[in-house]
Design an enzyme around this catalytic site. Structure first.
Site, PDB file in Angstrom:
ATOM      1  N   TYR A   1       0.727  -1.230  -0.010  1.00  0.00           N
ATOM      2  CA  TYR A   1      -0.078   0.152   0.010  1.00  0.00           C
ATOM      3  C   TYR A   1       0.769   0.974  -0.128  1.00  0.00           C
ATOM      4  O   TYR A   1       0.774   2.063  -0.714  1.00  0.00           O
ATOM      5  CB  TYR A   1      -1.000  -0.182   1.238  1.00  0.00           C
ATOM      6  CG  TYR A   1      -1.541   1.246   1.405  1.00  0.00           C
ATOM      7  CD1 TYR A   1      -2.732   1.691   0.566  1.00  0.00           C
ATOM      8  CD2 TYR A   1      -1.304   2.166   2.381  1.00  0.00           C
ATOM      9  CE1 TYR A   1      -3.200   2.951   0.860  1.00  0.00           C
ATOM     10  CE2 TYR A   1      -1.913   3.254   2.783  1.00  0.00           C
ATOM     11  CZ  TYR A   1      -2.990   3.540   1.825  1.00  0.00           C
ATOM     12  OH  TYR A   1      -3.434   4.777   2.164  1.00  0.00           O
TER      13      TYR A   1
ATOM     14  N   HIS B   1       2.517   1.563  -3.272  1.00  0.00           N
ATOM     15  CA  HIS B   1       1.470   1.925  -4.552  1.00  0.00           C
ATOM     16  C   HIS B   1       1.608   3.240  -5.307  1.00  0.00           C
ATOM     17  O   HIS B   1       1.458   4.311  -4.518  1.00  0.00           O
ATOM     18  CB  HIS B   1       0.049   1.245  -4.125  1.00  0.00           C
ATOM     19  CG  HIS B   1      -0.754   1.086  -5.214  1.00  0.00           C
ATOM     20  ND1 HIS B   1      -1.394   1.850  -6.093  1.00  0.00           N
ATOM     21  CD2 HIS B   1      -1.063  -0.105  -5.882  1.00  0.00           C
ATOM     22  CE1 HIS B   1      -2.073   1.318  -7.080  1.00  0.00           C
ATOM     23  NE2 HIS B   1      -2.058   0.176  -6.990  1.00  0.00           N
TER      24      HIS B   1
END
Length: 69
Positions: free
Chosen positions: A37, A40
């Site tokens: 995450y 990303h």
């Protein structure tokens, strides 16, 4: 990853919020998921847009553990 979809007003009587008014909460299945995450491209783009608009930021990453009574 799961997003918290709740919203509400700070009602803490302890007054320890240090001026923070908003919380972004995310839940991940693993520490690897957190790393994915953070790196990303969509998260990086959003962070680069949002962070300059904020006075201060507090990030807390923790691994929940069961607590015995």
């Amino acid at each position: 990853m799961a997003w918290c979809k709740a919203k509400g007003e700070n009602v803490s009587i302890e007054n320890l919020h240090q001026g923070f008014t908003h919380v972004f909460e995310s839940t991940f299945d693993s520490t690897e998921g957190v790393a994915e995450y953070v790196d990303h491209p969509a998260h990086v783009e959003y962070a680069n847009t949002l962070l300059p608009l904020l006075e201060k930021v507090l990030v807390v990453d923790y691994k929940p553990e069961k607590v015995s009574p």
